[in-house]
Design a protein around this motif. Structure first.
Motif, PDB file in Angstrom:
ATOM      1  N   ALA A 148      23.828  23.431  47.106  1.00 30.65           N
ATOM      2  CA  ALA A 148      24.652  22.411  46.855  1.00 30.65           C
ATOM      3  C   ALA A 148      25.859  22.457  47.010  1.00 30.65           C
ATOM      4  CB  ALA A 148      24.334  22.003  45.475  1.00 30.65           C
ATOM      5  N   ALA A 149      26.379  23.148  48.499  1.00 31.41           N
ATOM      6  CA  ALA A 149      27.695  23.363  48.637  1.00 31.41           C
ATOM      7  C   ALA A 149      28.421  22.304  49.408  1.00 31.41           C
ATOM      8  CB  ALA A 149      27.632  24.768  49.360  1.00 31.41           C
ATOM      9  N   TYR A 150      27.626  21.291  49.566  1.00 27.41           N
ATOM     10  CA  TYR A 150      27.972  20.076  50.327  1.00 27.41           C
ATOM     11  C   TYR A 150      28.600  18.819  49.482  1.00 27.41           C
ATOM     12  CZ  TYR A 150      23.761  18.623  48.434  1.00 27.41           C
ATOM     13  OH  TYR A 150      22.485  18.240  47.626  1.00 27.41           O
ATOM     14  N   ARG A 151      28.719  19.452  48.071  1.00 27.63           N
ATOM     15  CA  ARG A 151      29.148  18.320  47.314  1.00 27.63           C
ATOM     16  C   ARG A 151      30.850  18.096  47.439  1.00 27.63           C
ATOM     17  NH1 ARG A 151      25.090  19.696  42.454  1.00 27.63           N
ATOM     18  NH2 ARG A 151      23.421  18.336  43.139  1.00 27.63           N
ATOM     19  N   ARG A 266      31.599  26.836  44.138  1.00 28.71           N
ATOM     20  CA  ARG A 266      31.185  28.023  42.904  1.00 28.71           C
ATOM     21  C   ARG A 266      31.145  26.823  41.571  1.00 28.71           C
ATOM     22  NH1 ARG A 266      36.233  29.405  43.941  1.00 28.71           N
ATOM     23  NH2 ARG A 266      37.852  28.643  42.547  1.00 28.71           N
ATOM     24  N   PRO A 267      30.097  27.473  40.879  1.00 31.02           N
ATOM     25  CA  PRO A 267      29.838  26.464  39.571  1.00 31.02           C
ATOM     26  C   PRO A 267      31.014  26.433  38.816  1.00 31.02           C
ATOM     27  CG  PRO A 267      28.745  28.565  39.553  1.00 31.02           C
ATOM     28  CD  PRO A 267      29.244  28.561  40.979  1.00 31.02           C
ATOM     29  N   ARG A 399      25.762  12.409  44.601  1.00 27.03           N
ATOM     30  CA  ARG A 399      26.906  12.517  44.082  1.00 27.03           C
ATOM     31  C   ARG A 399      26.906  13.242  42.544  1.00 27.03           C
ATOM     32  NH1 ARG A 399      30.190  12.068  47.959  1.00 27.03           N
ATOM     33  NH2 ARG A 399      31.949  11.487  46.650  1.00 27.03           N
ATOM     34  N   GLU A 400      25.944  14.025  42.446  1.00 29.12           N
ATOM     35  CA  GLU A 400      25.775  14.625  41.058  1.00 29.12           C
ATOM     36  C   GLU A 400      26.765  15.655  41.108  1.00 29.12           C
ATOM     37  OE1 GLU A 400      21.504  15.124  40.685  1.00 29.12           O
ATOM     38  OE2 GLU A 400      21.119  12.987  41.331  1.00 29.12           O
ATOM     39  N   THR A 401      26.626  16.725  40.071  1.00 30.18           N
ATOM     40  CA  THR A 401      27.369  17.727  39.970  1.00 30.18           C
ATOM     41  C   THR A 401      26.477  18.966  39.499  1.00 30.18           C
ATOM     42  OG1 THR A 401      28.504  16.878  37.593  1.00 30.18           O
ATOM     43  CG2 THR A 401      29.732  16.584  39.290  1.00 30.18           C
ATOM     44  N   GLU A 402      25.508  18.703  38.688  1.00 32.91           N
ATOM     45  CA  GLU A 402      24.627  19.881  38.315  1.00 32.91           C
ATOM     46  C   GLU A 402      24.210  20.825  39.449  1.00 32.91           C
ATOM     47  OE1 GLU A 402      21.332  18.644  36.081  1.00 32.91           O
ATOM     48  OE2 GLU A 402      20.667  20.570  35.795  1.00 32.91           O
ATOM     49  N   GLY A 403      24.654  22.051  39.135  1.00 34.94           N
ATOM     50  CA  GLY A 403      24.028  23.364  40.184  1.00 34.94           C
ATOM     51  C   GLY A 403      24.721  23.542  41.220  1.00 34.94           C
ATOM     52  N   THR A 480      18.735  12.343  42.517  1.00 38.88           N
ATOM     53  CA  THR A 480      18.772  12.382  44.046  1.00 38.88           C
ATOM     54  C   THR A 480      18.637  13.747  44.495  1.00 38.88           C
ATOM     55  OG1 THR A 480      20.402  10.542  43.849  1.00 38.88           O
ATOM     56  CG2 THR A 480      20.129  11.378  45.993  1.00 38.88           C
ATOM     57  N   ARG A 481      19.307  14.571  43.512  1.00 38.76           N
ATOM     58  CA  ARG A 481      19.353  16.020  44.217  1.00 38.76           C
ATOM     59  C   ARG A 481      18.085  16.564  44.370  1.00 38.76           C
ATOM     60  NH1 ARG A 481      21.159  20.614  46.921  1.00 38.76           N
ATOM     61  NH2 ARG A 481      20.977  22.377  45.599  1.00 38.76           N
ATOM     62  N   ALA A 482      17.237  16.266  43.144  1.00 34.85           N
ATOM     63  CA  ALA A 482      15.792  16.738  43.200  1.00 34.85           C
ATOM     64  C   ALA A 482      15.177  16.036  44.319  1.00 34.85           C
ATOM     65  CB  ALA A 482      15.135  16.300  41.904  1.00 34.85           C
ATOM     66  N   GLY A 483      15.287  14.858  44.722  1.00 38.50           N
ATOM     67  CA  GLY A 483      14.435  14.209  45.846  1.00 38.50           C
ATOM     68  C   GLY A 483      15.148  14.999  47.158  1.00 38.50           C
ATOM     69  N   ALA A 484      16.253  15.128  47.280  1.00 33.02           N
ATOM     70  CA  ALA A 484      16.786  15.783  48.454  1.00 33.02           C
ATOM     71  C   ALA A 484      16.141  17.331  48.630  1.00 33.02           C
ATOM     72  CB  ALA A 484      18.184  16.099  48.450  1.00 33.02           C
ATOM     73  N   LEU A 485      16.139  18.079  47.297  1.00 33.36           N
ATOM     74  CA  LEU A 485      15.548  19.439  47.539  1.00 33.36           C
ATOM     75  C   LEU A 485      13.972  19.355  47.889  1.00 33.36           C
ATOM     76  CD1 LEU A 485      16.611  21.227  43.994  1.00 33.36           C
ATOM     77  CD2 LEU A 485      17.081  21.987  46.264  1.00 33.36           C
ATOM     78  N   ALA A 486      13.305  18.511  47.563  1.00 35.57           N
ATOM     79  CA  ALA A 486      12.028  18.358  47.651  1.00 35.57           C
ATOM     80  C   ALA A 486      11.959  17.946  49.331  1.00 35.57           C
ATOM     81  CB  ALA A 486      11.287  17.310  46.896  1.00 35.57           C
ATOM     82  N   LEU A 487      12.713  17.011  49.892  1.00 33.82           N
ATOM     83  CA  LEU A 487      12.262  16.545  51.043  1.00 33.82           C
ATOM     84  C   LEU A 487      12.853  17.644  52.143  1.00 33.82           C
ATOM     85  CD1 LEU A 487      11.605  14.227  52.718  1.00 33.82           C
ATOM     86  CD2 LEU A 487      14.128  13.307  52.764  1.00 33.82           C
ATOM     87  N   PHE A 488      14.128  18.313  51.566  1.00 27.82           N
ATOM     88  CA  PHE A 488      14.716  19.180  52.633  1.00 27.82           C
ATOM     89  C   PHE A 488      13.680  20.356  52.724  1.00 27.82           C
ATOM     90  CE2 PHE A 488      17.251  22.872  53.825  1.00 27.82           C
ATOM     91  CZ  PHE A 488      18.095  22.355  54.800  1.00 27.82           C
TER      92      PHE A 488
END
Lengths: 522, 557
Positions: A148-151, A266-267, A399-403, A480-488
């Protein structure tokens, strides 16, 4: 006159003596002047070593311990850059002998192979580095996505990275034609036909004669209706000048943005996750800051060190630089080892009258070619565009921040990725197996209009399945991140499986074969 | 940190080791270097010092050759003296085409630019032209040359026998044989070597010249070895000499091609039938593009051809080429010839005169006497003696040397028949169109076919069409007596097709009537005018009605 004699009598400070002394000191002084601040022994000299050097000053003087762990990046960015470095070095050597004209080009490659001293080895390195670069750039992109370094604030650098991916593929593709052998000729012919694939839609709509965007794309690519001398000189120019310059420019932006965006992602709780630095790590800056970091305030965005001692950072020299040097040399070692054992292919001289069967595009396009075999437009333009737009939008939609900064970070995490991989593999294998076993609409109802096949084909079906699954994950985890993880993850699986099928299981007339030994006529 | 340093150290060492290895490989392990060192070691020390280890090559801009073969076969490099009898350092045999100006691959094939043994010999994947095997070396001539007016093998062999019977080999050398006597006595003039006499020509009056010498001489070979020759003997010797072009065996192979009737189905450089593939450049084929699924043994073009000649349909699925029942020697010769069907593209200025004659002036590659024409175009289907052919899996081919047939047909019939062929059947039209024969050639063929049976046309006082008969009765009779062989609609089965446009146009009523009445002796066509134990005789009226029925097919398909 008298003065001269006096000085000579004085003895110890004669001009000759000083000359000899200066001569002795020259090497030492040369090194000193080159590195300005002497050897990097202290914190201070280590810092000046980095920012006093035009090549190194792109690095920050101190680097966070989080970024220095191997698992943070696996060194993939530097590895990709190392490949490019090797490619430029070997490519320039090859340019001394390569002659970009049909048939002559082939003969010059033969000469490079057989007569130019170590020419075969240099060409092999160039070829292996080129392939490694494509693989590494893809892996690098996957790493950035999964951590998730694109955030924010790194959204734009993700887009720059996509540009770099496109230019890398362009470089590899343009280089593919240059040997002018059968492999090159027909691979580029296939590639050009993929570029022409919008014609499938314009034909179906009956508007090709007014608006032939596919034909235009092919014409721009080849400079002619067929692969010939125009295409060769065009590809050559792109390969040795335009694309490398574009790549250098993009790399500069990419690197600069890494600095400006605050180093690697980094987190937020990186410091607690790391724990206190071990005693071996030396030297750790533990004192309270004596200075304010007012200069940093004029840089847009937050910096990690404002108002706080950089207790988790350690000097880039030597810690980061040795790591980078290690990755650099490891990449070179890998490419030269491959090059000494495995020769780059060179088939018969290109012959437009004898098509290769099967004619295959370069390996990284074989997934697309597999889709193209179902529908030229969807495989060549439709689905790649969907994938590219989807990739480009990722940082702007998530636009989430978790992870952030953590592998498979975000809602769902690793189990979601594993589940998506299973689903992605199962779906692509099932769809392909079905098509190979039972055929598709065209085989069942030969008179189906082309637009129906363009819209409903294995490629679009697979994309649809992936999209549905991804939306399901998005709703399930409410993220959204979960959807993106699944799709990617699904698309990675699809890419890998389709590429493998295209590479190893497709024979003459793009029919399915378990192995090349079953191909007819062999 | 420490791990990174180790990684840096070891990966650097690994890269360095590979680079060193590449340098060693380049400077000490290349095939040509190792070979040249071996040669240097075998040279006497005085020569060894002058011998440089370096890449050697022959570049010929005209023929587009860059041949580095001489990097290993150093003795053949320009300016090298070589060691007598050394495989790699020996000199090239004296040949007309100096390797120093033509290079090597022009004749031998292979990959001239390569410097590794397997690559150079072309026996690697993705090199379309491996070297010609030694036994077929002279097939390389076909890349540029077109040997003209080659007769059929019988005639060529007759010429050779005549040449040897006349003891020409006493004084003349030919393909390395003969030439033991010196007509001028010890120290005198040698008999010229005749191995290439066909290429550069010879005096038409050689015989008269020889006779004069014989008259002058008192002793020696002029008296003992040379004797009088009849005009026909001289013609045969002339023909044989014209075939001596410095490619031993190739002329014989080509002569065999002109004996078996291959051009009946295959075109070579624009002349021949269309049933089979054009063979003009078949010797250029890339073994990598051929199917070796049904071919045992090595994957070479020569081996593929050999197995194909033994059993065409086994090698090429669905091939329309019959099994010809060739002997191994014939298989070998045909392989030799088809390997010579190769074409290199050179500027016209470099063409040898035979190729210019063939391609610019239309000179024939085959001799144009009736026998060779028949052997070249007809023998495969109609048999060497006009007896017809029967190949397993194919309908029988007509016996055109049959007496009953020749008696009924005029020369005009034969000429027109050859010109127009049988549309839709395997007999092509040989008229003036592309791939066909010239009028004078067809006339010679007609004369030759007439001679095969030795029967003259018996003439026909009646008009071309005189039959009047009952078509309905004719059809009934046809179905009963003829349809089994000729097909229900005359489309041909075991027997020839009778509904054929050209046949019905050329055949007179007398021809059809008498053929039915008298049959063709020695073929399946029996004489229906005479009865047999199983079938009564047809009356003249019945035969007439059959002919009338046949005529109903005219103008229909």
């Amino acid at each position: 006159m008298n003065n001269v004699v006096e000085k000579r009598n004085a003895g110890e400070e004669s001009a000759v003596g000083r000359f000899v002394e200066n001569l002795k000191a020259a090497p030492h002084r040369f090194t000193e002047t080159m590195f300005r601040s002497g050897r990097p022994h202290s914190d201070r000299t280590r810092s000046t070593f980095v920012f006093g050097n035009v090549f190194l000053h792109l690095h920050s003087v101190r680097t966070h311990r989080w970024s220095l762990r191997w698992s943070a990046t696996w060194g993939l960015g530097i590895a990709a850059f190392s490949c490019f470095f090797v490619l430029v070095a070997t490519g320039v050597l090859l340019m001394f002998y390569y002659k970009p004209y049909p048939d002559v080009a082939y003969l010059s490659i033969k000469d490079i192979h057989f007569v130019v001293p170590t020419g075969r080895f240099i060409r092999n390195i160039h070829r292996w580095s080129g392939n490694m670069m494509v693989v590494i750039v893809l892996l690098h992109m996957a790493r950035v996505f999964y951590t998730a370094a694109y955030r924010p604030p790194r959204e734009f650098n993700w887009v720059t990275g996509m540009g770099l991916l496109a230019v890398t593929l362009g470089l590899s593709f343009t280089g593919y034609l240059l040997p002018w052998d059968q492999l090159a000729y027909w691979a580029i012919t296939i590639g050009a036909n993929i570029a022409q694939s919008p014609r499938e839609v314009t034909d179906a709509l009956g508007m090709t004669q007014w608006f032939d965007v596919g034909g235009l794309q092919k014409l721009i690519l080849l400079g002619s209706e067929e692969v010939g001398e125009e295409a060769l000189i065009r590809f050559y120019l792109f390969h040795v000048m335009i694309l490398p310059l574009a790549l250098v420019a993009l790399i500069a932006v990419h690197f600069w943005r890494i600095r400006k965006d605050g180093g690697l992602a980094r987190p937020v709780d990186a410091d607690t996750r790391l724990g206190p630095p071990s005693g071996e790590v030396y030297p750790v800056f533990t004192e309270a800051p004596q200075k304010t970091y007012s200069l940093a305030a004029i840089v847009k965005g937050r910096t990690a060190v404002v108002g706080r001692g950089p207790e988790q950072t350690i000097p880039s020299m030597p810690h980061l630089l040795f790591g980078e040097a290690a990755v650099f040399m490891l990449t070179i070692a890998l490419s030269v080892i491959l090059a000494i054992f495995l020769d780059a292919p060179l088939k018969e001289v290109a012959n437009p009258a004898v098509p290769e069967n099967p004619a295959k595009a370069p390996w990284y396009f074989l997934g697309l070619q597999e889709l193209v075999s179902h529908s030229a437009f969807m495989g060549g333009i439709g689905i790649p565009m969907i994938v590219l737009i989807g990739l480009g939008l990722i940082p702007y939609l998530d636009r989430e921040t978790e992870g952030t900064g953590i592998w498979f970070g975000g809602p769902g995490g690793r189990p979601l990725v594993v589940g998506s991989a299973i689903f992605g593999l199962a779906a692509v294998v099932a769809v392909e197996a079905f098509v190979i076993r039972f055929g598709w609409i065209r085989q069942w109802w030969p008179n189906t209009p082309q637009l129906v096949v363009t819209l409903v084909n294995p490629g679009t079906l697979l994309t649809f399945l992936y999209a549905v699954y991804s939306v399901w994950c998005l709703r399930k985890y409410d993220s959204t991140r979960a959807g993106a993880l699944a799709l990617f993850t699904c698309f990675v699986c699809g890419f890998v499986v389709l590429t493998v099928i295209g590479s190893y299981f497709r024979g003459p007339n793009w029919d399915f074969y378990w192995s090349p030994s079953q191909w007819p006529g062999h | 940190m420490k791990a990174n340093k180790h990684l840096l150290l070891w990966s650097s060492l690994a890269a360095l080791a590979v680079l060193l290895w590449a340098a060693v490989d380049e400077n000490f392990l290349r095939d040509w270097r190792v070979i040249q060192w071996g040669i240097q070691a075998r040279l006497p020390s005085s020569q060894a010092d002058a011998f440089t280890i370096q890449l050697r090559q022959i570049v010929s801009r005209e023929v587009g050759a860059t041949d580095r073969c001489v990097s290993c076969h150093v003795g053949m490099a320009p300016g090298e003296s070589g060691i007598e009898g050394d495989r790699l350092f020996g000199r090239h045999r004296d040949v007309v085409h100096d390797p120093a100006s033509y290079g090597c691959t022009v004749c031998h094939g292979g990959q001239g630019r390569a410097t590794d043994t397997a690559d150079a010999h072309g026996t690697v994947p993705h090199w379309p032209e491996p070297m010609l095997p030694k036994e077929y070396l002279f097939a390389g001539c076909g890349g540029c040359h077109t040997h003209l007016s080659v007769p059929n093998l019988t005639q060529l062999e007759k010429g050779r026998a005549r040449f040897e019977q006349a003891d020409c080999l006493a004084c003349h050398k030919l393909d390395g044989r003969g030439g033991t006597l010196r007509p001028g006595g010890a120290g005198g003039q040698e008999g010229p070597d005749l191995s290439r006499v066909g290429a550069y020509g010879f005096k038409a009056n050689w015989y008269e010249h020889h006779m004069e010498q014989k008259k002058k001489a008192a002793s020696g070979p002029w008296v003992s070895a040379f004797g009088e020759l009849s005009e026909s003997e001289r013609r045969e010797i002339d023909e044989y000499l014209r075939s001596r072009v410095g490619a031993p065996g190739l002329s014989e192979a080509k002569a065999l091609f002109h004996t078996l009737g291959c051009r009946g189905c295959h075109k070579v450089r624009g002349v021949g039938g269309d049933d089979g593939p054009d063979l003009t450049a078949v010797g250029n084929r890339d073994p990598g593009q051929l199917s070796f699924a049904q071919v045992q043994g090595e994957r070479t073009l020569a081996n593929w051809f050999k197995q194909h000649f033994r059993s065409p349909a086994a090698v090429v699925q669905g091939s329309a080429m019959p099994e010809l029942g060739l002997t191994e020697r014939q298989v070998d010769q045909l392989t030799f010839y088809v390997l010579s069907l190769r074409r290199r593209n050179y500027p016209e200025a470099l063409w040898p005169k035979d190729r210019i004659r063939a391609e610019r002036f239309g000179m024939r590659e085959f001799a144009t006497d009736g026998a060779t024409l028949y052997g070249t175009f007809c023998a495969a289907c109609h048999g060497a003696g006009g007896e017809g052919m029967r190949y397993p899996g194919f309908a029988a081919f007509p016996a055109i040397g049959n007496l009953d047939f020749l008696r009924l047909v005029s020369d005009d019939f034969l000429r027109e028949q050859i010109k127009r062929g049988r549309p839709g059947r395997r007999m092509p039209a040989w008229g003036q169109q592309e791939g066909g024969l010239r009028d004078e050639e067809i006339s010679r063929l007609v004369a030759y076919v007439r001679d095969l049976g030795g029967a003259a046309y018996e003439g026909d006082p009646k008009p071309r069409r005189w039959v009047e008969g009952d078509v309905v009765a004719g059809e009934r009779l046809y179905v009963k007596a003829c349809a089994a062989c000729h097909g229900d609609r005359g489309e041909g089965r075991e027997g020839p097709a009778l509904n054929n446009r050209v046949l019905l146009d050329l055949a007179t009523d007398t021809y059809l009537f008498k053929t039915i009445q008298n049959g063709r002796t020695g073929t399946s066509m029996v004489a229906f005018g005479a009865g047999s134990t199983v079938r009564g005789a047809l009356t003249d009226a019945e035969i007439s009605s059959i002919v009338a029925f046949l005529r109903t097919w005219e103008g229909k398909k």
